[in-house]
Design a protein around this motif. Structure first.
Motif, PDB file in Angstrom:
ATOM      1  N   LEU A   1      20.411 -67.612   4.242  1.00 16.96           N
ATOM      2  CA  LEU A   1      19.678 -66.369   4.493  1.00 16.96           C
ATOM      3  C   LEU A   1      20.087 -65.259   3.512  1.00 16.96           C
ATOM      4  CD1 LEU A   1      17.749 -64.850   6.434  1.00 16.96           C
ATOM      5  CD2 LEU A   1      19.787 -64.205   7.718  1.00 16.96           C
ATOM      6  N   PRO A   2      19.131 -64.646   2.810  1.00 13.77           N
ATOM      7  CA  PRO A   2      19.455 -63.533   1.919  1.00 13.77           C
ATOM      8  C   PRO A   2      19.744 -62.260   2.722  1.00 13.77           C
ATOM      9  CG  PRO A   2      17.113 -64.106   1.745  1.00 13.77           C
ATOM     10  CD  PRO A   2      17.728 -65.041   2.722  1.00 13.77           C
ATOM     11  N   ARG A   3      20.949 -61.686   2.555  1.00 18.06           N
ATOM     12  CA  ARG A   3      21.354 -60.508   3.314  1.00 18.06           C
ATOM     13  C   ARG A   3      21.467 -59.253   2.451  1.00 18.06           C
ATOM     14  NH1 ARG A   3      20.007 -59.704   7.457  1.00 18.06           N
ATOM     15  NH2 ARG A   3      21.788 -58.533   8.154  1.00 18.06           N
ATOM     16  N   SER A   4      21.636 -59.432   1.127  1.00 17.82           N
ATOM     17  CA  SER A   4      21.752 -58.283   0.234  1.00 17.82           C
ATOM     18  C   SER A   4      21.136 -58.663  -1.108  1.00 17.82           C
ATOM     19  CB  SER A   4      23.231 -57.914   0.064  1.00 17.82           C
ATOM     20  OG  SER A   4      23.372 -56.763  -0.717  1.00 17.82           O
ATOM     21  N   LEU A   5      20.390 -57.730  -1.714  1.00 21.41           N
ATOM     22  CA  LEU A   5      19.645 -58.014  -2.944  1.00 21.41           C
ATOM     23  C   LEU A   5      19.925 -56.948  -3.986  1.00 21.41           C
ATOM     24  CD1 LEU A   5      16.280 -58.611  -1.102  1.00 21.41           C
ATOM     25  CD2 LEU A   5      17.784 -60.407  -1.991  1.00 21.41           C
ATOM     26  N   LEU A   6      19.967 -57.365  -5.249  1.00 21.80           N
ATOM     27  CA  LEU A   6      20.145 -56.405  -6.336  1.00 21.80           C
ATOM     28  C   LEU A   6      19.547 -56.987  -7.606  1.00 21.80           C
ATOM     29  CD1 LEU A   6      21.414 -53.700  -7.218  1.00 21.80           C
ATOM     30  CD2 LEU A   6      23.479 -54.971  -7.765  1.00 21.80           C
ATOM     31  N   LEU A   7      18.648 -56.250  -8.219  1.00 20.89           N
ATOM     32  CA  LEU A   7      18.076 -56.611  -9.512  1.00 20.89           C
ATOM     33  C   LEU A   7      18.748 -55.698 -10.525  1.00 20.89           C
ATOM     34  CD1 LEU A   7      15.938 -58.518 -10.643  1.00 20.89           C
ATOM     35  CD2 LEU A   7      14.267 -56.707 -10.360  1.00 20.89           C
ATOM     36  N   HIS A   8      19.458 -56.281 -11.506  1.00 24.42           N
ATOM     37  CA  HIS A   8      20.265 -55.459 -12.402  1.00 24.42           C
ATOM     38  C   HIS A   8      20.110 -55.901 -13.854  1.00 24.42           C
ATOM     39  CE1 HIS A   8      23.499 -52.898 -13.734  1.00 24.42           C
ATOM     40  NE2 HIS A   8      24.056 -53.934 -14.322  1.00 24.42           N
TER      41      HIS A   8
ATOM     42  N   THR B   1      15.654 -54.794 -23.502  1.00 26.16           N
ATOM     43  CA  THR B   1      15.036 -56.093 -23.231  1.00 26.16           C
ATOM     44  C   THR B   1      14.503 -56.061 -21.804  1.00 26.16           C
ATOM     45  OG1 THR B   1      17.007 -57.093 -22.282  1.00 26.16           O
ATOM     46  CG2 THR B   1      16.785 -57.198 -24.675  1.00 26.16           C
ATOM     47  N   ASN B   2      13.663 -56.993 -21.489  1.00 28.54           N
ATOM     48  CA  ASN B   2      13.132 -57.084 -20.134  1.00 28.54           C
ATOM     49  C   ASN B   2      14.021 -57.958 -19.263  1.00 28.54           C
ATOM     50  OD1 ASN B   2      11.211 -56.119 -18.423  1.00 28.54           O
ATOM     51  ND2 ASN B   2       9.768 -57.774 -18.760  1.00 28.54           N
ATOM     52  N   ALA B   3      15.113 -58.478 -19.854  1.00 29.87           N
ATOM     53  CA  ALA B   3      15.972 -59.408 -19.140  1.00 29.87           C
ATOM     54  C   ALA B   3      16.850 -58.684 -18.123  1.00 29.87           C
ATOM     55  CB  ALA B   3      16.848 -60.174 -20.123  1.00 29.87           C
TER      56      ALA B   3
ATOM     57  N   VAL C   1      27.162 -65.852  -3.351  1.00 27.39           N
ATOM     58  CA  VAL C   1      26.289 -64.996  -4.154  1.00 27.39           C
ATOM     59  C   VAL C   1      25.510 -65.896  -5.100  1.00 27.39           C
ATOM     60  CG1 VAL C   1      26.183 -63.170  -5.891  1.00 27.39           C
ATOM     61  CG2 VAL C   1      27.878 -63.044  -4.076  1.00 27.39           C
ATOM     62  N   MET C   2      24.192 -65.737  -5.116  1.00 27.63           N
ATOM     63  CA  MET C   2      23.333 -66.439  -6.081  1.00 27.63           C
ATOM     64  C   MET C   2      23.011 -65.478  -7.213  1.00 27.63           C
ATOM     65  SD  MET C   2      22.467 -69.634  -5.251  1.00 27.63           S
ATOM     66  CE  MET C   2      21.114 -69.870  -6.355  1.00 27.63           C
ATOM     67  N   MET C   3      23.017 -65.986  -8.446  1.00 24.26           N
ATOM     68  CA  MET C   3      22.660 -65.192  -9.622  1.00 24.26           C
ATOM     69  C   MET C   3      21.562 -65.922 -10.374  1.00 24.26           C
ATOM     70  SD  MET C   3      26.584 -64.491 -10.703  1.00 24.26           S
ATOM     71  CE  MET C   3      27.014 -66.150 -10.176  1.00 24.26           C
ATOM     72  N   HIS C   4      20.451 -65.249 -10.604  1.00 19.81           N
ATOM     73  CA  HIS C   4      19.310 -65.825 -11.305  1.00 19.81           C
ATOM     74  C   HIS C   4      18.896 -64.902 -12.441  1.00 19.81           C
ATOM     75  CE1 HIS C   4      18.048 -68.940  -8.362  1.00 19.81           C
ATOM     76  NE2 HIS C   4      18.604 -68.126  -7.498  1.00 19.81           N
ATOM     77  N   PRO C   5      18.637 -65.425 -13.647  1.00 19.43           N
ATOM     78  CA  PRO C   5      18.042 -64.578 -14.684  1.00 19.43           C
ATOM     79  C   PRO C   5      16.597 -64.245 -14.303  1.00 19.43           C
ATOM     80  CG  PRO C   5      18.286 -66.835 -15.470  1.00 19.43           C
ATOM     81  CD  PRO C   5      18.906 -66.780 -14.116  1.00 19.43           C
ATOM     82  N   PHE C   6      16.186 -63.019 -14.607  1.00 21.49           N
ATOM     83  CA  PHE C   6      14.830 -62.566 -14.311  1.00 21.49           C
ATOM     84  C   PHE C   6      14.240 -61.954 -15.570  1.00 21.49           C
ATOM     85  CE2 PHE C   6      12.051 -59.036 -12.777  1.00 21.49           C
ATOM     86  CZ  PHE C   6      11.027 -59.828 -12.297  1.00 21.49           C
TER      87      PHE C   6
ATOM     88  N   LYS D   1       8.818 -61.627 -15.434  1.00 18.51           N
ATOM     89  CA  LYS D   1       7.667 -62.417 -14.986  1.00 18.51           C
ATOM     90  C   LYS D   1       8.067 -63.638 -14.179  1.00 18.51           C
ATOM     91  CE  LYS D   1       4.798 -60.996 -18.798  1.00 18.51           C
ATOM     92  NZ  LYS D   1       4.047 -61.354 -19.959  1.00 18.51           N
ATOM     93  N   SER D   2       9.304 -64.106 -14.355  1.00 22.20           N
ATOM     94  CA  SER D   2       9.740 -65.302 -13.632  1.00 22.20           C
ATOM     95  C   SER D   2      11.247 -65.268 -13.405  1.00 22.20           C
ATOM     96  CB  SER D   2       9.357 -66.568 -14.404  1.00 22.20           C
ATOM     97  OG  SER D   2      10.047 -66.606 -15.632  1.00 22.20           O
ATOM     98  N   ILE D   3      11.672 -66.087 -12.431  1.00 22.35           N
ATOM     99  CA  ILE D   3      13.088 -66.216 -12.091  1.00 22.35           C
ATOM    100  C   ILE D   3      13.569 -67.556 -12.619  1.00 22.35           C
ATOM    101  CG2 ILE D   3      14.744 -66.409 -10.204  1.00 22.35           C
ATOM    102  CD1 ILE D   3      12.858 -64.685  -8.530  1.00 22.35           C
ATOM    103  N   GLY D   4      14.680 -67.533 -13.360  1.00 19.56           N
ATOM    104  CA  GLY D   4      15.243 -68.765 -13.914  1.00 19.56           C
ATOM    105  C   GLY D   4      16.162 -69.461 -12.918  1.00 19.56           C
ATOM    106  N   GLY D   5      16.711 -70.592 -13.346  1.00 19.22           N
ATOM    107  CA  GLY D   5      17.625 -71.370 -12.521  1.00 19.22           C
ATOM    108  C   GLY D   5      18.855 -70.569 -12.156  1.00 19.22           C
TER     109      GLY D   5
END
Length: 156
Positions: free
Chosen positions: A87-94, A102-104, A116-121, A124-128
């Motif tokens: 279950l996702p309890r806390s979110l942060l796009l950084h 860059t848009n990264a 904690v999960m970390m995904h490149p964004f 337009k899309s979320i990476g592995g």
């Protein structure tokens, strides 16, 4: 109920699948493939970097599916959806590039199982993703400044 604010706009998630944009009273309901409401477990609208005055995206976590969705603002158009192992309890796009040349960016998700999960964004899309376990308590994420550098603080 959850709430998140940027410097310019507050958003509120009431009980259920609805998200309300306060200044213009826009509303969006989130549903699954069959049309059933998706209950929101976490919400974040903080800008990608502390130099930004507003966010272009709203990040949402959902109770029943353990999904995380990124939608554009102010129109709530779907950008990306990714399943989480808990279950996702806390979110942060950084974005670690403070000038945002860059848009990264990275999507950080604090999970209910102490990870904690970390995904490149890319915008337009979320990476592995990569996962790091910090214990067993639900994780809370915050952006903080340490010696003139921005860091991500995770606690559970």
């Amino acid at each position: 109920m959850g709430a998140s604010t940027s410097r310019s706009k507050p958003y509120i998630s009431l009980l259920g699948p609805d998200v309300i944009l306060i200044p213009s009273i826009s509303e969006k309901s989130f549903t699954d493939e069959v049309g059933d409401p998706k209950e929101i477990s976490s919400i974040n609208i903080t800008p990608r970097s502390e130099n930004s005055k507003f966010s272009r995206e709203l990040v949402l976590g959902f109770w029943s599916t353990n999904d995380v969705a990124i939608v554009s603002l102010p129109d709530f158009k779907d950008i990306a959806l990714v399943a989480m192992p808990a279950l996702p309890r806390s979110l942060l796009l950084h974005c670690f590039d403070a000038r945002e040349t860059t848009n990264a960016a990275f999507l950080f998700v604090g999970l209910s199982n102490g990870s904690v999960m970390m995904h490149p964004f890319t915008g337009k899309s979320i990476g592995g993703g990569k996962i790091v376990s910090l214990g067993e308590a639900p994780i809370t994420l915050r952006r903080c400044r340490l010696d003139r550098r921005i860091s991500i603080f995770a606690a559970g």
